[in-house]
Scaffold this active site. Sequence first.
Site, short mmCIF file in Angstrom:
data_model
loop_
_atom_site.label_atom_id
_atom_site.label_comp_id
_atom_site.label_asym_id
_atom_site.label_seq_id
_atom_site.Cartn_x
_atom_site.Cartn_y
_atom_site.Cartn_z
N HIS A 130 -7.41 -62.30 -10.46
CA HIS A 130 -8.12 -62.73 -9.24
C HIS A 130 -9.35 -61.88 -9.02
O HIS A 130 -9.39 -60.70 -9.36
CB HIS A 130 -7.20 -62.73 -8.02
CG HIS A 130 -6.58 -61.41 -7.67
ND1 HIS A 130 -7.24 -60.44 -6.95
CD2 HIS A 130 -5.35 -60.90 -7.92
CE1 HIS A 130 -6.45 -59.41 -6.76
NE2 HIS A 130 -5.30 -59.64 -7.34
N ASP A 184 -10.89 -61.41 -5.97
CA ASP A 184 -10.99 -60.80 -4.64
C ASP A 184 -10.26 -59.46 -4.57
O ASP A 184 -9.33 -59.19 -5.34
CB ASP A 184 -10.44 -61.75 -3.58
CG ASP A 184 -9.00 -62.19 -3.85
OD1 ASP A 184 -8.68 -62.48 -5.02
OD2 ASP A 184 -8.19 -62.25 -2.90
N ASP A 242 -6.18 -53.13 -8.91
CA ASP A 242 -5.76 -54.44 -8.39
C ASP A 242 -6.99 -55.31 -8.13
O ASP A 242 -7.51 -55.33 -7.03
CB ASP A 242 -4.97 -54.23 -7.11
CG ASP A 242 -4.38 -55.50 -6.54
OD1 ASP A 242 -4.39 -56.53 -7.25
OD2 ASP A 242 -3.91 -55.47 -5.39
N GLU A 252 -6.39 -64.47 -3.87
CA GLU A 252 -5.01 -64.05 -4.11
C GLU A 252 -4.54 -63.07 -3.05
O GLU A 252 -3.39 -63.10 -2.62
CB GLU A 252 -4.89 -63.41 -5.50
CG GLU A 252 -3.46 -63.13 -5.95
CD GLU A 252 -2.89 -61.80 -5.46
OE1 GLU A 252 -1.65 -61.61 -5.55
OE2 GLU A 252 -3.67 -60.95 -4.98
N GLU A 253 -5.45 -62.19 -2.61
CA GLU A 253 -5.07 -61.14 -1.67
C GLU A 253 -4.75 -61.65 -0.27
O GLU A 253 -4.23 -60.91 0.55
CB GLU A 253 -6.18 -60.08 -1.59
CG GLU A 253 -6.38 -59.28 -2.88
CD GLU A 253 -5.22 -58.36 -3.22
OE1 GLU A 253 -4.19 -58.41 -2.52
OE2 GLU A 253 -5.34 -57.61 -4.20
N GLU A 261 -1.04 -60.47 -13.19
CA GLU A 261 -1.03 -59.05 -12.90
C GLU A 261 0.38 -58.48 -12.78
O GLU A 261 1.31 -59.15 -12.34
CB GLU A 261 -1.80 -58.77 -11.61
CG GLU A 261 -1.17 -59.34 -10.36
CD GLU A 261 -2.01 -59.10 -9.12
OE1 GLU A 261 -2.46 -57.94 -8.92
OE2 GLU A 261 -2.23 -60.05 -8.36
N HIS A 303 -4.47 -51.04 -3.05
CA HIS A 303 -4.76 -51.22 -1.62
C HIS A 303 -4.96 -49.89 -0.90
O HIS A 303 -5.09 -49.87 0.32
CB HIS A 303 -3.66 -52.03 -0.91
CG HIS A 303 -3.50 -53.43 -1.42
ND1 HIS A 303 -2.79 -54.40 -0.74
CD2 HIS A 303 -3.94 -54.04 -2.55
CE1 HIS A 303 -2.80 -55.53 -1.43
NE2 HIS A 303 -3.50 -55.33 -2.53
#
Length: 398
Positions: free
Chosen positions: A77, A79, A110, A144-145, A172, A370
Amino acid sequence: MDKWENNEEIAIFREYLRISSVHPDIDYNACVEFLKRQAASLNLPVEVLYPVERKPVVIIKWQGSQPDSSSIILNSHMDVVPVFPDQWTHEPFSADIDAEGRIFARGTQDMKSVGTQYLGAIRRLMASGFKTKRTVYVTFVPDEEIGGRQGMAEFVKTEHYRRMNVGFSLDEGATSASDVHHLFYAERLLWGIRLKFNGTSGHGSLFLPDTAGEKLNYVVNKFTEFRTSQLDILAKDPSLNLGDVTTVNLTQISGGVQSNVVPPHFEAVFDMRLSIALDVVAFEKQIRGWCEEAGGGIEIDFYRKEPVVAATKMDASNPYWVALKAAFDELSLKVQPIVCFGATDSRFIRGQGTPVFGFSPIINTPVLLHDHDEFLYADAYLKGIEVYENIIRKLVEV
């Protein structure tokens, strides 16, 4: 440090990291243009689809010599989650490299690393003269996030996706602080429930019967007891991971109008991640039972209720697992299959009946997904390209 500055693969990775594709309200155009340039550098065709307006899906195609065979998707992804710049020691989208070879940027773990590692692996395979039998699609998806509802979830519904004839996908995994790689073969179900408690209202000095607050208290206690039981299961069995149990968390409470007024309504929201071993029918019945025991008058809204999706098999019946394990063994990688404790886009592909594994070749690295000061070692990034090269080589020969 100079050796990293002059490394082509590191330069590509850092360029991608400098694109601030951060929520909310992402403009994906810079990502799309970057990926088009990468496809051109590999002399591979690229398509950009918009299953949802302003939500592009970028598809780079490496045509196989046996186009009638089912294809393989290498998914990532574009984003990334928000940042708090004052908590970072490096600007979050600078992709700075320090003397230890640490590359600092949001998305290093990520998961922008994985997306460009796929491309780096294909570049190495092509340079070696390798010809793929199966067609390989490298997909870059949005959102995705924030759940993937306007990204992969919509993409898999399209006619274009159906024509891709996908037989297997990689997506992932997770960063590991040890030398053991995590491999996601399933994901917990995402459920979310909003409960509206209705009851008697009146003056705060009275013992009013059947109040919304009493009902709220009863149901919250039941959820808390269940939550504690899951914590106990984890505590008693060290072989279990977070993905093996069900988490329930109270995330929002609202209601009330004034400190001396008993309100007629309260509302509570619970985030739930259901174990693949949980009997979901019985669990829902249990929740509804708690609401009746509390006195009724409770409105139940499952605002998110994902369906049960079968885990990807890890035995001889799944030739992709056999190939993947062969790659791991050849590379002498330590790999621990686990249930994903969060949620990735894998669930939408797996929901189509397609086997999927989540894998990110990031070990011996602090887990900073994150988190502030997210980074990836340059050495680990380059090693990951070699890992994917071996994996892809094995998968396309299945």
